[in-house]
Enzyme design. Structure first.
Site, short mmCIF file in Angstrom:
data_model
loop_
_atom_site.label_atom_id
_atom_site.label_comp_id
_atom_site.label_asym_id
_atom_site.label_seq_id
_atom_site.Cartn_x
_atom_site.Cartn_y
_atom_site.Cartn_z
N GLU A 261 -3.47 37.59 -47.33
CA GLU A 261 -3.84 38.99 -47.12
C GLU A 261 -5.34 39.12 -46.93
O GLU A 261 -6.12 38.75 -47.81
CB GLU A 261 -3.41 39.85 -48.32
N LYS A 393 10.83 37.28 -65.69
CA LYS A 393 10.84 37.52 -64.24
C LYS A 393 11.57 38.80 -63.85
O LYS A 393 12.13 38.90 -62.78
CB LYS A 393 11.45 36.31 -63.50
N ASP A 469 4.13 29.76 -62.08
CA ASP A 469 5.40 30.21 -61.52
C ASP A 469 5.17 31.56 -60.84
O ASP A 469 4.94 32.56 -61.52
CB ASP A 469 6.44 30.35 -62.63
#
Length: 583
Positions: A261, A393, A469
């Site tokens: 980005e 998560k 992660d």
């Protein structure tokens, strides 16, 4: 910026890449020597002869000495056959040690000198024995990186791939036909790079689509086997930029950020400049504990409540912690909190995990406790080691309220002059925008932990660069950004509160060469031998400090109306990419 040279062979044995390079060099030298020396017999026959000679000579000598002991004969008096047997035994031992011993020593010496946190202990699951033997090597072997040749259009093409042999063609056909499973190539071939090339070609033929543009060469596929990625066909290139220096708690840090980005690194860098010019930021670590929450079921709700009372009774904590702590040298049980849904019990275990992120470490301890509880609660039915009360998560209020991983607060006072000259806005405009956007706007949207401008942008970029992660960006990006005027309204007090930053500096992707280099740049590579856990805690504070810089810069751009113009300037390309990419 000067590009550092590839790591030399003089690096210490504790370096992540050294174990693999040593064993790989041994195998390459062994192969080269066997190719250079013209043996009179094939290698497997020679090995068989010396194995036979070793066991035959040993058996003969044992038999002879047993007879001498029975007959009280002198042991030092040797016959010609006994002398020949001793010579044969010594020769076979020398040959076998020379052929097999060096590789064995090379494989165990680096493991003994590895970082003091056991890799399998801190970031592995119960399937420890199913992993390939040997230490985890580095991800990129610089000797394998092909030269980069500039093209006419200004791009760079890697060296062409090596042509496939006839044997490879046969294997590709068998993979395409389905007779050879693609996932078994590494085990069958014993060559991870060759397996990736064959799998890649088989995929292209079976799908009818080209993978041109996805690099294959220049990556060490042995380093990810059984650890990071299965069935590889190449690797994705993500540029890494640096922001900083970030002045945090009196020390300067350079922050690596992997992103595609535009403006993100530049914006964070501007925030770091504003913080530095104002005297730096300060952090406080509130909590440090990874969680895992299994779900168990009973025949009745009353029986489920008995387990809840048992686990939350302070008198039982010591015995439970002893059982839990058996699983690791670094995992230490902190607390257990239970929730009941009917006859189901959700137990949320929290423990410290040293310098590892610690998901697998806490899972091992939880499994020990579940096995221990079966004796007192034989009617307990373990449904799953994870019941989503952890919660991993996924956005969850329990992480926002209780915390997971590292809970950090980072604050800074930005001077009025810096707000005006560096950030191109005013203190009043920033305070008003933060209230209406990050607080009120997020509340209107029903946000859960999302009371910020773009914390996940910075968290994701640092996570990818340092081998964390990436999926744990979900809860790690929980953040509330606060701004208020101080010093009679002249200066700006800004803070970010992040209750669940989940990071580690050992295990998983942190051991790959590129990610290990980024951790080394920050100064938190590997485990801290003097103070276990301090490296991962420092990384968490750096993440929070970087988020503070990113929040400060983006909010200033919004307040000053610079956001669209900056993206048009930095995030748009004037090149005709269709001419740069071959069909």
């Amino acid at each position: 910026m000067e590009i550092p040279p590839p790591p030399s062979k003089a690096m210490s044995s504790g370096t992540a890449g050294e174990p693999f390079k040593s064993s790989q060099n041994y195998r390459n030298n062994l192969k080269a020597s066997s190719d250079a020396v013209l043996l009179p017999l094939p290698l497997y026959i020679t090995n068989g002869i010396f194995f036979t000679l070793f066991f035959s000579a040993a058996y003969f000598l044992l038999h002879r000495y047993r007879e001498k002991i029975r007959t009280s004969a002198h042991l030092h008096l040797l016959s010609l056959s006994e002398i020949a047997a001793i010579v044969s035994l010594i020769a076979s031992v020398i040959y076998l040690l020379g052929f097999f011993g060096i590789g064995f020593l090379v494989s165990i010496i680096p493991r003994a000198s590895h970082d003091h946190e056991d890799v399998w202990d801190v970031d592995d699951n119960a399937k420890k024995d199913s992993r390939p033997p040997g230490p985890c090597p580095a991800a990129i072997d610089y000797s394998l990186v092909p030269p980069v040749v500039p093209c006419n259009n200004g791009t760079a093409n890697a060296a062409p791939l090596k042509p496939l042999s006839e044997d490879d063609e046969e294997i590709i056909k068998s993979v395409v036909s389905g007779s050879t499973p693609s996932y078994s190539l590494e085990a069958k071939l014993g060559d991870c790079r060759r397996a990736a090339a064959i799998r890649r070609e088989a995929l292209q033929r079976s799908s009818g689509r080209s993978l041109e543009g996805l690099p294959l060469e220049g990556f060490d596929y042995d380093s990810i086997l059984g650890q990071c990625c299965e069935m590889p066909v190449g690797y994705v290139q993500i540029p890494v930029g640096i922001a900083g220096p970030l002045l945090l708690d009196g020390k300067e840090y350079t922050v690596p950020m992997a992103t595609t980005e535009g403006c993100l690194v530049a914006s964070t860098n501007r925030g770091c400049k504003a913080i530095y010019s104002s005297g730096g930021a300060a952090t406080v670590l509130l909590r440090d504990g990874m969680t895992r929450a299994p779900v168990v079921r009973f025949g009745s709700a009353s029986r489920a409540a008995q387990l809840k009372f048992f686990l939350e009774d302070p008198l039982n904590f010591e015995s439970l912690s002893l059982v839990f702590n058996r699983s690791s040298r670094f995992g230490r049980l902190q607390c257990i909190k239970c929730a009941i849904a009917g006859k189901n019990v959700y137990m949320r275990f929290s423990c410290s995990t040293g310098d590892a992120m610690g998901m697998n470490m806490v899972s091992k301890g939880v499994q020990n406790v579940l096995d221990f509880l079966q004796s007192d609660f034989p009617d307990m039915d373990v449904i799953g080691i994870s019941g989503n009360f952890c919660s991993d998560k996924k956005p969850a209020a329990v992480n926002w309220i209780e915390g997971r991983g590292k809970s950090v607060v980072c604050e800074a006072i930005i001077k009025e002059e810096v707000v005006r000259k560096v950030l191109k806005t005013s203190v009043a405009a920033l305070v008003e925008l933060n209230m209406l956007k990050n607080l009120t706007g997020s509340a209107v949207a029903g946000a859960l932990g999302g009371f910020n401008a773009h914390a996940s942008n910075i968290v994701s970029a640092i996570y990818i660069a340092t081998g964390q992660d990436p999926a744990q960006n979900v809860e790690s990006s929980h953040c509330i950004t606060m701004m208020e005027p101080v010093n009679h309204g002249k200066d700006l007090h800004i803070s970010v509160t992040m209750p669940s930053i989940e990071v580690g500096t050992v295990g998983g992707g942190t051991q790959l060469a590129s990610q290990s280099a980024c951790l080394n740049l920050v100064g938190v590579k590997g485990a801290n031998k003097d103070s276990p856990g301090s490296n991962s805690r420092l990384l968490a504070t750096i993440v929070a400090g970087s988020v503070l810089a990113g929040e400060l810069s983006l909010m200033s751009a919004l307040a000053a109306g610079q956001l669209v113009n900056s993206h048009l300037k930095y995030n748009r390309s004037s090149k005709d990419m269709s001419k740069m990419i071959s069909p």
